[in-house]
Design an enzyme around this catalytic site. Sequence first.
Site, short mmCIF file in Angstrom:
data_model
loop_
_atom_site.label_atom_id
_atom_site.label_comp_id
_atom_site.label_asym_id
_atom_site.label_seq_id
_atom_site.Cartn_x
_atom_site.Cartn_y
_atom_site.Cartn_z
N PRO A 85 0.82 -1.21 0.00
CA PRO A 85 0.00 0.00 0.00
C PRO A 85 0.86 1.27 0.00
O PRO A 85 1.66 1.48 0.89
CB PRO A 85 -0.80 -0.11 1.31
CG PRO A 85 -0.47 -1.44 1.89
CD PRO A 85 0.79 -1.92 1.26
N GLU A 86 0.69 2.07 -1.03
CA GLU A 86 1.36 3.36 -1.12
C GLU A 86 0.27 4.43 -1.11
O GLU A 86 -0.87 4.13 -0.79
CB GLU A 86 2.21 3.41 -2.40
CG GLU A 86 3.20 2.25 -2.49
CD GLU A 86 4.00 2.22 -3.78
OE1 GLU A 86 4.14 3.26 -4.43
OE2 GLU A 86 4.48 1.13 -4.13
N HIS B 60 -4.29 -13.69 10.76
CA HIS B 60 -3.37 -12.59 11.05
C HIS B 60 -4.09 -11.28 11.35
O HIS B 60 -3.58 -10.21 11.05
CB HIS B 60 -2.37 -12.37 9.91
CG HIS B 60 -1.63 -13.61 9.53
ND1 HIS B 60 -0.65 -14.16 10.32
CD2 HIS B 60 -1.74 -14.41 8.45
CE1 HIS B 60 -0.18 -15.25 9.74
NE2 HIS B 60 -0.83 -15.43 8.60
#
Length: 266
Positions: free
Chosen positions: A2-3, A92
């Site tokens: 993710p940017e 997770h």
Amino acid sequence: MPELPEVETIVRTLWPRLAGRKIQGVSLRRADVIFPDRVNLAGMLVGRSLADIRRRGKKIVFALTDGNRFYIHLGMTGRLSLQLAHTPPAPHTHLILRLDGREIRFSDPRRFGGVFWLGKNGSADEGLGPEPLKMRRTQLARLLRRTTRAIKSALLDQSLIAGLGNIYADESLFAAGIHPSMPANKLSARQIARLSRGMKQVLRRALRHRGSTLRDYRDADGNAGDFQKLHRVYRRAGMPCVVCKTAVRRIVISGRSTHFCPKCQT
DNA sequence: CCTTAGTCCTGCATGC
DNA sequence: TGCATGCAGGACTAAG
């Protein structure tokens, strides 16, 4: 990973539906994703309401109505999702914020991400340069003039420009026709202008396509982006350049795989 | 200043 | 089929 466009898309899918909601409960399933580790997150959050959720660089910054703030960084594989409480949590899942019938869930298999408590005085700007979409060409020129590092390396440095990662650094340099190894302070005025324009164009297009999903990224509703279909160099080593058909090359700069067209980028 | 290498971590692709 | 290995990288740290 993710940017800026991915993180912004998450915030845009999250905030409008959560404005003012109260955090009814906190389930911390892995305490070691919280920094600093002494913070009693549940104690600070339960009973408080959400005053704001916004993006700064790659951080997702949450503001509470009592003035406290924290941010979540997604690292490589982190996800932030809004789900109904009865949906089984993904593997997770490290932190769950219970709202009404819904929950904000933070999951991150690789655990490069985390939850960072800022309190009332900490700043989300810490260590971050300006936002690329708000940067003027002159400001970019000023930043790049004072470093001799490879331009690719400079674009990845969050303290210079906040929000670009490996995908958008490579795509921006392709859009600008600049070789990733070129020292930042050697860029001509013309190249700076092309980079300023190219970087913003790439980011805006990626935003319009709700980010790039290579494997892990999803928005807060679990939807993939589709900008990966429009990548012109990233992970396209050996494939023909979309402009000139020359084979795209892959090299390593600052330990990061870097993709470029040897003919279009000089 | 700069770079490289190592660290964290898991999932997936590859190779035998 | 199954195991070992390598690789991916955001951010940070140490060493050169």
